[in-house]
Motif scaffolding. Structure first.
Motif, PDB file in Angstrom:
ATOM      1  N   PRO A  86      21.119  -0.187  -1.826  1.00  0.00           N
ATOM      2  CA  PRO A  86      20.308  -0.909  -0.836  1.00  0.00           C
ATOM      3  C   PRO A  86      18.832  -0.564  -0.982  1.00  0.00           C
ATOM      4  O   PRO A  86      18.470   0.554  -1.335  1.00  0.00           O
ATOM      5  CB  PRO A  86      20.869  -0.402   0.510  1.00  0.00           C
ATOM      6  CG  PRO A  86      22.235   0.095   0.203  1.00  0.00           C
ATOM      7  CD  PRO A  86      22.171   0.632  -1.196  1.00  0.00           C
ATOM      8  N   ARG A  87      17.991  -1.551  -0.700  1.00  0.00           N
ATOM      9  CA  ARG A  87      16.559  -1.338  -0.806  1.00  0.00           C
ATOM     10  C   ARG A  87      16.089  -0.315   0.225  1.00  0.00           C
ATOM     11  O   ARG A  87      16.608  -0.237   1.332  1.00  0.00           O
ATOM     12  CB  ARG A  87      15.812  -2.665  -0.615  1.00  0.00           C
ATOM     13  CG  ARG A  87      16.145  -3.694  -1.668  1.00  0.00           C
ATOM     14  CD  ARG A  87      15.276  -4.920  -1.532  1.00  0.00           C
ATOM     15  NE  ARG A  87      13.884  -4.604  -1.833  1.00  0.00           N
ATOM     16  CZ  ARG A  87      12.935  -5.519  -1.904  1.00  0.00           C
ATOM     17  NH1 ARG A  87      13.230  -6.779  -1.689  1.00  0.00           N
ATOM     18  NH2 ARG A  87      11.693  -5.184  -2.174  1.00  0.00           N
ATOM     19  N   HIS A  88      15.087   0.438  -0.164  1.00  0.00           N
ATOM     20  CA  HIS A  88      14.575   1.476   0.721  1.00  0.00           C
ATOM     21  C   HIS A  88      13.864   0.854   1.921  1.00  0.00           C
ATOM     22  O   HIS A  88      13.367  -0.263   1.872  1.00  0.00           O
ATOM     23  CB  HIS A  88      13.619   2.392  -0.038  1.00  0.00           C
ATOM     24  CG  HIS A  88      14.280   3.173  -1.134  1.00  0.00           C
ATOM     25  ND1 HIS A  88      15.268   4.094  -0.894  1.00  0.00           N
ATOM     26  CD2 HIS A  88      14.109   3.144  -2.483  1.00  0.00           C
ATOM     27  CE1 HIS A  88      15.666   4.625  -2.037  1.00  0.00           C
ATOM     28  NE2 HIS A  88      14.983   4.061  -3.013  1.00  0.00           N
ATOM     29  N   HIS A  89      13.795   1.611   2.977  1.00  0.00           N
ATOM     30  CA  HIS A  89      13.071   1.188   4.172  1.00  0.00           C
ATOM     31  C   HIS A  89      11.593   0.986   3.842  1.00  0.00           C
ATOM     32  O   HIS A  89      11.000   1.755   3.098  1.00  0.00           O
ATOM     33  CB  HIS A  89      13.231   2.245   5.259  1.00  0.00           C
ATOM     34  CG  HIS A  89      12.414   1.986   6.481  1.00  0.00           C
ATOM     35  ND1 HIS A  89      12.711   0.966   7.357  1.00  0.00           N
ATOM     36  CD2 HIS A  89      11.294   2.592   6.953  1.00  0.00           C
ATOM     37  CE1 HIS A  89      11.811   0.971   8.328  1.00  0.00           C
ATOM     38  NE2 HIS A  89      10.936   1.939   8.107  1.00  0.00           N
ATOM     39  N   PHE A  90      11.010  -0.063   4.394  1.00  0.00           N
ATOM     40  CA  PHE A  90       9.600  -0.353   4.159  1.00  0.00           C
ATOM     41  C   PHE A  90       8.738   0.652   4.909  1.00  0.00           C
ATOM     42  O   PHE A  90       8.860   0.808   6.128  1.00  0.00           O
ATOM     43  CB  PHE A  90       9.288  -1.781   4.618  1.00  0.00           C
ATOM     44  CG  PHE A  90       7.830  -2.145   4.528  1.00  0.00           C
ATOM     45  CD1 PHE A  90       7.208  -2.261   3.295  1.00  0.00           C
ATOM     46  CD2 PHE A  90       7.083  -2.375   5.676  1.00  0.00           C
ATOM     47  CE1 PHE A  90       5.864  -2.596   3.201  1.00  0.00           C
ATOM     48  CE2 PHE A  90       5.742  -2.711   5.597  1.00  0.00           C
ATOM     49  CZ  PHE A  90       5.134  -2.826   4.356  1.00  0.00           C
ATOM     50  N   ASP A  91       7.853   1.320   4.199  1.00  0.00           N
ATOM     51  CA  ASP A  91       6.958   2.306   4.791  1.00  0.00           C
ATOM     52  C   ASP A  91       5.604   1.648   5.020  1.00  0.00           C
ATOM     53  O   ASP A  91       4.751   1.601   4.128  1.00  0.00           O
ATOM     54  CB  ASP A  91       6.818   3.521   3.868  1.00  0.00           C
ATOM     55  CG  ASP A  91       6.041   4.665   4.523  1.00  0.00           C
ATOM     56  OD1 ASP A  91       5.476   4.444   5.618  1.00  0.00           O
ATOM     57  OD2 ASP A  91       6.013   5.768   3.942  1.00  0.00           O
ATOM     58  N   ALA A  92       5.404   1.135   6.216  1.00  0.00           N
ATOM     59  CA  ALA A  92       4.185   0.393   6.525  1.00  0.00           C
ATOM     60  C   ALA A  92       2.939   1.261   6.395  1.00  0.00           C
ATOM     61  O   ALA A  92       1.893   0.804   5.934  1.00  0.00           O
ATOM     62  CB  ALA A  92       4.270  -0.188   7.933  1.00  0.00           C
ATOM     63  N   ALA A  93       3.051   2.514   6.788  1.00  0.00           N
ATOM     64  CA  ALA A  93       1.885   3.401   6.783  1.00  0.00           C
ATOM     65  C   ALA A  93       1.362   3.648   5.376  1.00  0.00           C
ATOM     66  O   ALA A  93       0.168   3.907   5.189  1.00  0.00           O
ATOM     67  CB  ALA A  93       2.236   4.721   7.455  1.00  0.00           C
ATOM     68  N   GLU A  94       2.240   3.568   4.379  1.00  0.00           N
ATOM     69  CA  GLU A  94       1.836   3.856   3.004  1.00  0.00           C
ATOM     70  C   GLU A  94       1.688   2.596   2.155  1.00  0.00           C
ATOM     71  O   GLU A  94       1.159   2.652   1.044  1.00  0.00           O
ATOM     72  CB  GLU A  94       2.873   4.785   2.342  1.00  0.00           C
ATOM     73  CG  GLU A  94       3.004   6.146   3.011  1.00  0.00           C
ATOM     74  CD  GLU A  94       1.711   6.945   2.931  1.00  0.00           C
ATOM     75  OE1 GLU A  94       0.996   6.812   1.913  1.00  0.00           O
ATOM     76  OE2 GLU A  94       1.408   7.691   3.889  1.00  0.00           O
ATOM     77  N   SER A  95       2.124   1.457   2.665  1.00  0.00           N
ATOM     78  CA  SER A  95       2.136   0.229   1.869  1.00  0.00           C
ATOM     79  C   SER A  95       0.726  -0.302   1.600  1.00  0.00           C
ATOM     80  O   SER A  95      -0.168  -0.194   2.438  1.00  0.00           O
ATOM     81  CB  SER A  95       2.946  -0.840   2.594  1.00  0.00           C
ATOM     82  OG  SER A  95       2.878  -2.073   1.881  1.00  0.00           O
ATOM     83  N   THR A  96       0.542  -0.887   0.417  1.00  0.00           N
ATOM     84  CA  THR A  96      -0.703  -1.568   0.059  1.00  0.00           C
ATOM     85  C   THR A  96      -0.444  -3.057  -0.170  1.00  0.00           C
ATOM     86  O   THR A  96      -1.209  -3.721  -0.860  1.00  0.00           O
ATOM     87  CB  THR A  96      -1.319  -0.945  -1.207  1.00  0.00           C
ATOM     88  OG1 THR A  96      -0.368  -1.038  -2.288  1.00  0.00           O
ATOM     89  CG2 THR A  96      -1.694   0.507  -0.989  1.00  0.00           C
ATOM     90  N   ARG A  97       0.623  -3.558   0.408  1.00  0.00           N
ATOM     91  CA  ARG A  97       1.010  -4.950   0.184  1.00  0.00           C
ATOM     92  C   ARG A  97      -0.001  -5.923   0.792  1.00  0.00           C
ATOM     93  O   ARG A  97      -0.613  -5.652   1.816  1.00  0.00           O
ATOM     94  CB  ARG A  97       2.401  -5.201   0.791  1.00  0.00           C
ATOM     95  CG  ARG A  97       2.895  -6.634   0.619  1.00  0.00           C
ATOM     96  CD  ARG A  97       4.376  -6.728   0.774  1.00  0.00           C
ATOM     97  NE  ARG A  97       4.850  -8.095   0.816  1.00  0.00           N
ATOM     98  CZ  ARG A  97       6.113  -8.457   0.734  1.00  0.00           C
ATOM     99  NH1 ARG A  97       7.042  -7.515   0.604  1.00  0.00           N
ATOM    100  NH2 ARG A  97       6.494  -9.709   0.783  1.00  0.00           N
ATOM    101  N   VAL A  98      -0.160  -7.058   0.121  1.00  0.00           N
ATOM    102  CA  VAL A  98      -0.981  -8.151   0.637  1.00  0.00           C
ATOM    103  C   VAL A  98      -0.047  -9.246   1.134  1.00  0.00           C
ATOM    104  O   VAL A  98       0.742  -9.790   0.364  1.00  0.00           O
ATOM    105  CB  VAL A  98      -1.917  -8.713  -0.448  1.00  0.00           C
ATOM    106  CG1 VAL A  98      -2.705  -9.903   0.097  1.00  0.00           C
ATOM    107  CG2 VAL A  98      -2.868  -7.636  -0.955  1.00  0.00           C
ATOM    108  N   PHE A  99      -0.093  -9.546   2.434  1.00  0.00           N
ATOM    109  CA  PHE A  99       0.712 -10.619   3.007  1.00  0.00           C
ATOM    110  C   PHE A  99      -0.125 -11.895   3.060  1.00  0.00           C
ATOM    111  O   PHE A  99      -1.237 -11.894   3.601  1.00  0.00           O
ATOM    112  CB  PHE A  99       1.181 -10.264   4.421  1.00  0.00           C
ATOM    113  CG  PHE A  99       2.224  -9.186   4.468  1.00  0.00           C
ATOM    114  CD1 PHE A  99       3.539  -9.479   4.151  1.00  0.00           C
ATOM    115  CD2 PHE A  99       1.894  -7.894   4.829  1.00  0.00           C
ATOM    116  CE1 PHE A  99       4.514  -8.486   4.187  1.00  0.00           C
ATOM    117  CE2 PHE A  99       2.858  -6.903   4.885  1.00  0.00           C
ATOM    118  CZ  PHE A  99       4.174  -7.199   4.552  1.00  0.00           C
ATOM    119  N   ARG A 100       0.410 -12.960   2.503  1.00  0.00           N
ATOM    120  CA  ARG A 100      -0.289 -14.245   2.516  1.00  0.00           C
ATOM    121  C   ARG A 100       0.236 -15.082   3.680  1.00  0.00           C
ATOM    122  O   ARG A 100       1.408 -15.442   3.705  1.00  0.00           O
ATOM    123  CB  ARG A 100      -0.098 -14.958   1.185  1.00  0.00           C
ATOM    124  CG  ARG A 100      -0.842 -14.261   0.055  1.00  0.00           C
ATOM    125  CD  ARG A 100      -0.615 -14.875  -1.311  1.00  0.00           C
ATOM    126  NE  ARG A 100      -1.460 -14.216  -2.288  1.00  0.00           N
ATOM    127  CZ  ARG A 100      -1.169 -13.049  -2.881  1.00  0.00           C
ATOM    128  NH1 ARG A 100      -0.023 -12.456  -2.596  1.00  0.00           N
ATOM    129  NH2 ARG A 100      -2.005 -12.496  -3.733  1.00  0.00           N
TER     130      ARG A 100
END
Length: 316
Positions: A86-100
């Motif tokens: 299973p995919r790991h839990h999303f770590d919002a505090a460390e993420s550098t993702r760009v949401f469009r």
């Protein structure tokens, strides 16, 4: 050899056997009986047409074929483990993702400031790429090239996922010097000059046809049902511009209450209830089924709804 004829458990058996060099130890590690492991080794020998492990004075010794298989087998099993883990839990505090996010002017001005404030606190390295309705189309959303669409819609493809962000009522804004302010009746409303704000959808926009009532939106559809028509002097796609024009001219703008609330402290503008009933609008967020189970996307959806619930509905 075809994969559909291979028992994948046998490959796990072989991997452990090559590590332990012992049928007994391999059986113990896998939690199976020694006879079951011995049977597994027999089947492996048949599968690869090679003894694989031979008993010598030094114990069970891998054959040349087994030594050749060992690194490839280890790599293949590690890859398969990644597939089924299973995919790991999303770590919002460390993420550098760009949401469009494609957002209408209404959504951008009312919802996104509060959303950005929460992002700054909870996910400081996450970025938002805010797109306008003319930047994308249904195919972009379906293929997951756009993470989220926040707008109001007449119709949507059935494959899309959607959730209501909030419901909003309409109100009217006009200059406090507008002569109809003290007698804001339907008659005077219809005599006034109006600012129309687009109910933006998808794709590159085209010019407005004043006679196409259905495409003009909620306000004009309701008036048409009453056998009435307002005099539209200005067509704009921006709520901020519409309110500025109402402030400077004897014009009336009929807009959602949450947008009007942005100018509630403007001493030059007055806010009035419409002199006729207008159905509430539903602001929705829409996304592709390709992104529905993505942990980061689930986090974004929950955050948007949390933020929306914290923004009180204005009352005028």
């Amino acid at each position: 050899m075809h994969l559909n004829r291979v028992d994948m458990n046998l490959l796990v058996y072989l991997d452990v056997l090559l590590k332990e060099r012992s049928v007994t130890k391999a059986a113990h590690q896998l939690g199976i009986s020694q006879p079951a492991m011995s049977n597994g080794l027999r089947r492996l020998r048949d599968l690869f047409e090679d003894p694989l492990l031979i008993r010598t004075s030094e114990g069970m010794t891998p054959t040349e074929r087994a030594r050749e298989l060992e690194p490839m087998l280890r790599m293949a099993l590690q890859s398969l483990e990644k597939v089924v883990t299973p995919r790991h839990h999303f770590d919002a505090a460390e993420s550098t993702r760009v949401f469009r996010i494609m957002a209408s002017d209404y959504a951008e001005s009312t919802l996104l400031p509060a959303l950005l404030k929460r992002l700054t606190a909870e996910a400081p390295n996450v970025a938002l790429d805010i797109m306008t309705p003319s930047d994308v189309n249904f195919s972009d959303v379906e293929q997951g090239r756009v993470d989220m669409v926040i707008n109001r819609f007449d119709a949507l493809p059935q494959s899309f996922h959607q959730m209501t962000v909030w419901s909003d009522n309409f109100c009217c804004m006009l200059s406090k010097s507008n002569p109809i302010l003290d007698n804001f009746s339907l008659t005077n409303y219809l005599k006034a000059r109006h600012i129309w704000v687009s109910k933006t959808g998808y794709g590159v926009g085209v010019g407005v046809n004043p006679d196409d009532v259905q495409r003009l939106g909620f306000v004009d559809e309701v008036l048409n049902q009453l056998g009435k028509k307002r005099h539209i002097a200005v067509y704009t796609r921006h709520y901020g511009a519409a309110m500025l024009l109402a402030e400077e001219n004897d014009l009336v703008v009929t807009i959602p209450a949450r947008a009007a609330h942005l100018q509630a402290r403007n001493e030059r503008l007055a806010i009035k209830a419409p002199p006729f009933e207008i159905p509430s609008l539903l602001l929705k967020m829409v996304w592709s089924p390709l992104l529905h189970h993505d942990p980061a996307h689930r986090w974004l959806r929950r955050l948007i709804i949390d933020v929306a619930e914290e923004i009180p509905a204005p009352y005028f």
